[in-house]
Design a protein around this motif. Structure first.
Motif, mmCIF file in Angstrom:
data_model
loop_
_atom_site.group_PDB
_atom_site.id
_atom_site.type_symbol
_atom_site.label_atom_id
_atom_site.label_comp_id
_atom_site.label_asym_id
_atom_site.label_seq_id
_atom_site.Cartn_x
_atom_site.Cartn_y
_atom_site.Cartn_z
ATOM 1 N N MET A 1 -41.548 -10.166 -26.878
ATOM 2 C CA MET A 1 -40.496 -10.793 -27.652
ATOM 3 C C MET A 1 -40.666 -10.535 -29.155
ATOM 4 O O MET A 1 -39.689 -10.472 -29.873
ATOM 5 N N LYS A 2 -41.943 -10.415 -29.596
ATOM 6 C CA LYS A 2 -42.178 -10.140 -31.010
ATOM 7 C C LYS A 2 -41.596 -8.788 -31.398
ATOM 8 O O LYS A 2 -40.980 -8.655 -32.450
ATOM 9 N N ILE A 3 -41.785 -7.803 -30.529
ATOM 10 C CA ILE A 3 -41.282 -6.458 -30.832
ATOM 11 C C ILE A 3 -39.760 -6.464 -30.868
ATOM 12 O O ILE A 3 -39.156 -5.881 -31.773
ATOM 13 N N LEU A 4 -39.144 -7.143 -29.915
ATOM 14 C CA LEU A 4 -37.679 -7.217 -29.884
ATOM 15 C C LEU A 4 -37.154 -7.943 -31.129
ATOM 16 O O LEU A 4 -36.188 -7.506 -31.751
ATOM 17 N N GLY A 5 -37.796 -9.057 -31.492
ATOM 18 C CA GLY A 5 -37.387 -9.788 -32.695
ATOM 19 C C GLY A 5 -37.519 -8.942 -33.947
ATOM 20 O O GLY A 5 -36.653 -8.962 -34.818
ATOM 21 N N ASN A 6 -38.610 -8.171 -34.044
ATOM 22 C CA ASN A 6 -38.808 -7.305 -35.206
ATOM 23 C C ASN A 6 -37.793 -6.168 -35.259
ATOM 24 O O ASN A 6 -37.329 -5.803 -36.338
ATOM 25 N N ILE A 7 -37.447 -5.625 -34.104
ATOM 26 C CA ILE A 7 -36.447 -4.539 -34.084
ATOM 27 C C ILE A 7 -35.088 -5.062 -34.522
ATOM 28 O O ILE A 7 -34.404 -4.427 -35.338
ATOM 29 N N ILE A 8 -34.708 -6.222 -34.008
ATOM 30 C CA ILE A 8 -33.423 -6.807 -34.413
ATOM 31 C C ILE A 8 -33.463 -7.156 -35.902
ATOM 32 O O ILE A 8 -32.477 -6.963 -36.626
ATOM 33 N N TRP A 9 -34.604 -7.666 -36.371
ATOM 34 C CA TRP A 9 -34.769 -7.981 -37.794
ATOM 35 C C TRP A 9 -34.563 -6.740 -38.659
ATOM 36 O O TRP A 9 -33.888 -6.784 -39.679
ATOM 37 N N LEU A 10 -35.169 -5.613 -38.244
ATOM 38 C CA LEU A 10 -35.040 -4.372 -39.014
ATOM 39 C C LEU A 10 -33.606 -3.876 -39.051
ATOM 40 O O LEU A 10 -33.128 -3.421 -40.094
ATOM 41 N N ILE A 11 -32.924 -3.956 -37.928
ATOM 42 C CA ILE A 11 -31.553 -3.455 -37.858
ATOM 43 C C ILE A 11 -30.617 -4.275 -38.738
ATOM 44 O O ILE A 11 -29.764 -3.726 -39.437
ATOM 45 N N PHE A 12 -30.794 -5.583 -38.740
ATOM 46 C CA PHE A 12 -29.858 -6.448 -39.452
ATOM 47 C C PHE A 12 -30.378 -6.909 -40.814
ATOM 48 O O PHE A 12 -30.211 -8.058 -41.197
ATOM 49 N N GLY A 13 -30.997 -6.022 -41.567
ATOM 50 C CA GLY A 13 -31.314 -6.306 -42.951
ATOM 51 C C GLY A 13 -32.779 -6.312 -43.318
ATOM 52 O O GLY A 13 -33.104 -6.320 -44.500
ATOM 53 N N GLY A 14 -33.669 -6.336 -42.361
ATOM 54 C CA GLY A 14 -35.088 -6.372 -42.676
ATOM 55 C C GLY A 14 -35.569 -5.120 -43.382
ATOM 56 O O GLY A 14 -36.406 -5.187 -44.286
ATOM 57 N N PHE A 15 -35.042 -3.974 -42.985
ATOM 58 C CA PHE A 15 -35.458 -2.730 -43.619
ATOM 59 C C PHE A 15 -34.963 -2.662 -45.060
ATOM 60 O O PHE A 15 -35.664 -2.168 -45.943
ATOM 61 N N ALA A 16 -33.773 -3.193 -45.316
ATOM 62 C CA ALA A 16 -33.249 -3.215 -46.692
ATOM 63 C C ALA A 16 -34.096 -4.125 -47.575
ATOM 64 O O ALA A 16 -34.411 -3.777 -48.721
ATOM 65 N N ILE A 17 -34.514 -5.271 -47.042
ATOM 66 C CA ILE A 17 -35.382 -6.176 -47.798
ATOM 67 C C ILE A 17 -36.719 -5.492 -48.072
ATOM 68 O O ILE A 17 -37.261 -5.580 -49.176
ATOM 69 N N PHE A 18 -37.251 -4.802 -47.057
ATOM 70 C CA PHE A 18 -38.504 -4.072 -47.210
ATOM 71 C C PHE A 18 -38.408 -3.048 -48.338
ATOM 72 O O PHE A 18 -39.283 -2.969 -49.201
ATOM 73 N N LEU A 19 -37.334 -2.264 -48.346
ATOM 74 C CA LEU A 19 -37.165 -1.254 -49.391
ATOM 75 C C LEU A 19 -37.055 -1.885 -50.779
ATOM 76 O O LEU A 19 -37.592 -1.356 -51.755
ATOM 77 N N GLU A 20 -36.358 -3.013 -50.873
ATOM 78 C CA GLU A 20 -36.233 -3.688 -52.161
ATOM 79 C C GLU A 20 -37.586 -4.149 -52.677
ATOM 80 O O GLU A 20 -37.897 -3.986 -53.860
ATOM 81 N N TYR A 21 -38.409 -4.713 -51.805
ATOM 82 C CA TYR A 21 -39.731 -5.165 -52.234
ATOM 83 C C TYR A 21 -40.631 -3.992 -52.612
ATOM 84 O O TYR A 21 -41.391 -4.072 -53.571
ATOM 85 N N ILE A 22 -40.564 -2.918 -51.854
ATOM 86 C CA ILE A 22 -41.402 -1.758 -52.158
ATOM 87 C C ILE A 22 -40.977 -1.123 -53.481
ATOM 88 O O ILE A 22 -41.820 -0.782 -54.323
ATOM 89 N N LEU A 23 -39.677 -0.967 -53.695
ATOM 90 C CA LEU A 23 -39.204 -0.383 -54.952
ATOM 91 C C LEU A 23 -39.536 -1.272 -56.153
ATOM 92 O O LEU A 23 -39.934 -0.778 -57.212
ATOM 93 N N SER A 24 -39.390 -2.575 -55.982
ATOM 94 C CA SER A 24 -39.749 -3.462 -57.093
ATOM 95 C C SER A 24 -41.252 -3.467 -57.316
ATOM 96 O O SER A 24 -41.715 -3.553 -58.456
ATOM 97 N N GLY A 25 -42.041 -3.356 -56.252
ATOM 98 C CA GLY A 25 -43.493 -3.252 -56.408
ATOM 99 C C GLY A 25 -43.895 -1.989 -57.136
ATOM 100 O O GLY A 25 -44.793 -2.007 -57.985
ATOM 101 N N LEU A 26 -43.237 -0.879 -56.821
ATOM 102 C CA LEU A 26 -43.517 0.376 -57.530
ATOM 103 C C LEU A 26 -43.138 0.270 -58.999
ATOM 104 O O LEU A 26 -43.852 0.760 -59.877
ATOM 105 N N ALA A 27 -42.012 -0.378 -59.282
ATOM 106 C CA ALA A 27 -41.591 -0.550 -60.677
ATOM 107 C C ALA A 27 -42.575 -1.438 -61.434
ATOM 108 O O ALA A 27 -42.873 -1.186 -62.601
#
Length: 122
Positions: free
Chosen positions: A1-27
């Motif tokens: 269930m954790k894997i399914l929850g994480n996949i759904i999380w990534l599809i519906f905005g989790g990856f965008a949040i991840f990219l925002e945090y990584i880009l702000s961390g790099l800045a």
């Protein structure tokens, strides 16, 4: 269930949040003064990438007064806005029964967004 929850999380905005945090961390890491804050942004990014199955714990050792000062600076500079954003998304997801597990993950991110120094992901 954790894997399914994480996949759904990534599809519906989790990856965008991840990219925002990584880009702000790099800045933040561009300047020497911003490196500790950039590392905390990376920590939030890792949690945003794969939130199900991760826990936030206080570090075993006492980080001292420096982490308290850094947490206060983090909160003043932008941590409050990050926390309020995750709080808003958590409340919106709790409106529907289906969104409750994802709302819980946003609430977990609120606690890390308020005081990231002196905490670790497990």
């Amino acid at each position: 269930m954790k894997i399914l929850g994480n996949i759904i999380w990534l599809i519906f905005g989790g990856f965008a949040i991840f990219l925002e945090y990584i880009l702000s961390g790099l800045a933040l890491c561009v300047t020497i003064i911003g490196i500790p804050f950039g590392i905390q942004a990376f920590k939030l990014g890792v949690l945003a990438l794969w939130p199900f199955g991760q826990k936030i714990e206080y570090m075993d050792y006492a980080p001292g007064c420096l982490s308290t000062i850094m947490n206060i600076l983090w909160l003043i500079i932008g941590g409050i806005w990050i926390a309020l954003t995750h709080l808003l998304f958590g409340i919106l997801l709790f409106i529907t029964i289906i969104g409750i597990p994802w709302g819980k993950q946003h609430f977990k991110m609120v606690s890390l967004a308020i005081t990231p120094f002196g905490r670790r992901l497990v």
